[in-house]
Design an enzyme around this catalytic site. Structure first.
Site, short mmCIF file in Angstrom:
data_model
loop_
_atom_site.label_atom_id
_atom_site.label_comp_id
_atom_site.label_asym_id
_atom_site.label_seq_id
_atom_site.Cartn_x
_atom_site.Cartn_y
_atom_site.Cartn_z
CE LYS A 184 -22.44 31.94 114.18
NZ LYS A 184 -21.49 31.44 113.20
CD GLU A 202 -21.66 31.43 117.76
OE1 GLU A 202 -20.47 31.54 117.41
OE2 GLU A 202 -22.39 30.48 117.43
P1 13P Z 1 -24.09 26.34 112.81
O1 13P Z 1 -24.76 27.28 111.83
O2 13P Z 1 -23.84 24.97 112.24
O3 13P Z 1 -24.79 26.32 114.13
O4 13P Z 1 -22.63 26.89 113.07
C1 13P Z 1 -22.43 28.23 113.25
C2 13P Z 1 -21.33 28.46 114.18
O5 13P Z 1 -20.36 29.11 113.86
C3 13P Z 1 -21.44 27.94 115.56
O6 13P Z 1 -20.45 28.52 116.35
#
Ligand code: 13P
Length: 339
Positions: free
Chosen positions: A219, A177
């Protein structure tokens, strides 16, 4: 299908419009969410809240995985059933956030790097034994004066790749991510530039570390203007620029891209995802891994009162279904009004 290797697990999580429920708020972050509804941030309330989410009927068929915080992976429901058994029964695999938060890249810097590589291999072994099937590591990239620097982008990409390799060695799917924060006044073009640089560097690092891309989920954030930008963007602009950045940088072997919501409203996050899937022209599954955009309405409706559990579960189930449709390009705004 037997989910006996990382490639099958990664593909399963994003199959048939399924996506991920991100419920891995650390205890302090959970406290911030509970403050908005006047609920005390204690273990039993966190358990009741998560139990409410995981027992929602709408998980089945719409949610392929749930990302958890350490406490929740080990926690039992009020009746003693492990919370991970409840989600497994709905076809939602348990995952675990394994990073340990953010530190400045150097003293006095506004930019941050994610820590957590120390002792990671041991923690991954324990999480595998408890029953986790996938993991998450979040890097944070800020846009601002002179930011992001290459040092921030490349340092975070290297840490993500090192984590991903360790996760795969332990039989766990890594979610990588690289979040470009929405905070700020930046334009959508600046967001596009930061996103493309971060993705290029990330896939270069993953390749250098010999990470199996078929057993990874990406992500990313969507390409949007900053939350305080003067010029807003249309749904088409967000969809087109996000897809351009992804198509230019993400190899086709990656089985799934599951967006974070990053501060978008629930319906915005669904609408953007649907628009991209309606455009199409890519091989990966394009789906969701939303935290706030799946939970916000359910959290408010629940407000810590057991009497509100069913209505809160209906709200989460509806959002899960809407995002399942959006992940297949089959959502329609009218479906929100009927609810
Ligand atoms: P949000 O969809 O609230 O941004 O959270 C996703 C997430 O896991 C952030 O690390």
């Amino acid at each position: 299908m037997t989910l006996d290797n990382i490639e099958k697990i990664a593909s399963y999580i994003v199959s048939e419009g399924k996506g991920i429920l991100a419920a891995d708020e650390s205890n302090p972050t959970c406290g911030k969410r509970f403050d908005t509804i006047g609920v005390e941030n204690i273990e039993s309330n966190r358990r009741d809240y998560r139990e409410m989410l995981f027992r929602s009927s709408g998980l089945k068929g719409n949610i392929g995985g749930v990302i958890l915080f350490d406490e929740t992976l080990r926690q039992n429901a009020k009746d003693g059933t492990p919370l991970i058994d409840i989600m497994n029964a709905e076809g939602a695999l348990p995952g675990i956030k394994v990073d340990k938060g953010l530190v400045p890249i150097q003293d006095g810097s506004e930019e941050v790097i994610t820590k957590g590589l120390d002792g990671l291999d041991e923690r991954l072994k324990e999480y595998t034994a408890i029953g986790a099937k996938f993991t998450k590591w979040r890097a944070v990239i800020k846009i601002g004066d002179g930011m992001p620097t290459d040092k921030c982008i490349d340092g975070n990409a290297d840490a993500l790749a090192e984590y991903a390799k360790l996760a795969q060695n332990n039989g766990l799917v890594p979610i990588v991510e690289p979040e470009i924060l929405m905070d700020g006044h930046h334009t959508i073009e600046q967001s596009f530039d930061a996103s493309s640089r971060a993705l290029a560097s990330l896939f270069n690092s993953l390749k250098n570390k010999d990470v199996n891309l078929k057993g990874v989920l990406l992500k990313p954030s969507m390409v949007t203007p900053g939350s305080d930008a003067t010029t807003k963007a249309s749904v088409d602009d967000v969809a087109n620029m996000t897809l351009k950045s992804l198509k230019e940088n993400v190899p086709a072997e990656v089985p799934g891209i599951t967006f974070l919501s990053g501060g978008q409203t629930e319906v915005e996050a669904t609408e953007h995802l649907d628009a991209m899937n309606k455009i199409g022209g890519f091989e990966w599954k394009l789906s969701f891994s939303y935290g706030r955009a799946l939970q916000a309405g359910a959290l408010k409706a629940w407000s810590g009162d057991a009497e509100n559990v069913f209505i809160a579960q209906d709200i989460l189930s509806h959002r899960a279904k809407m995002n399942n449709l959006a992940a297949q390009g089959k959502w329609d705004k009218g479906l929100e009004e009927d609810f």
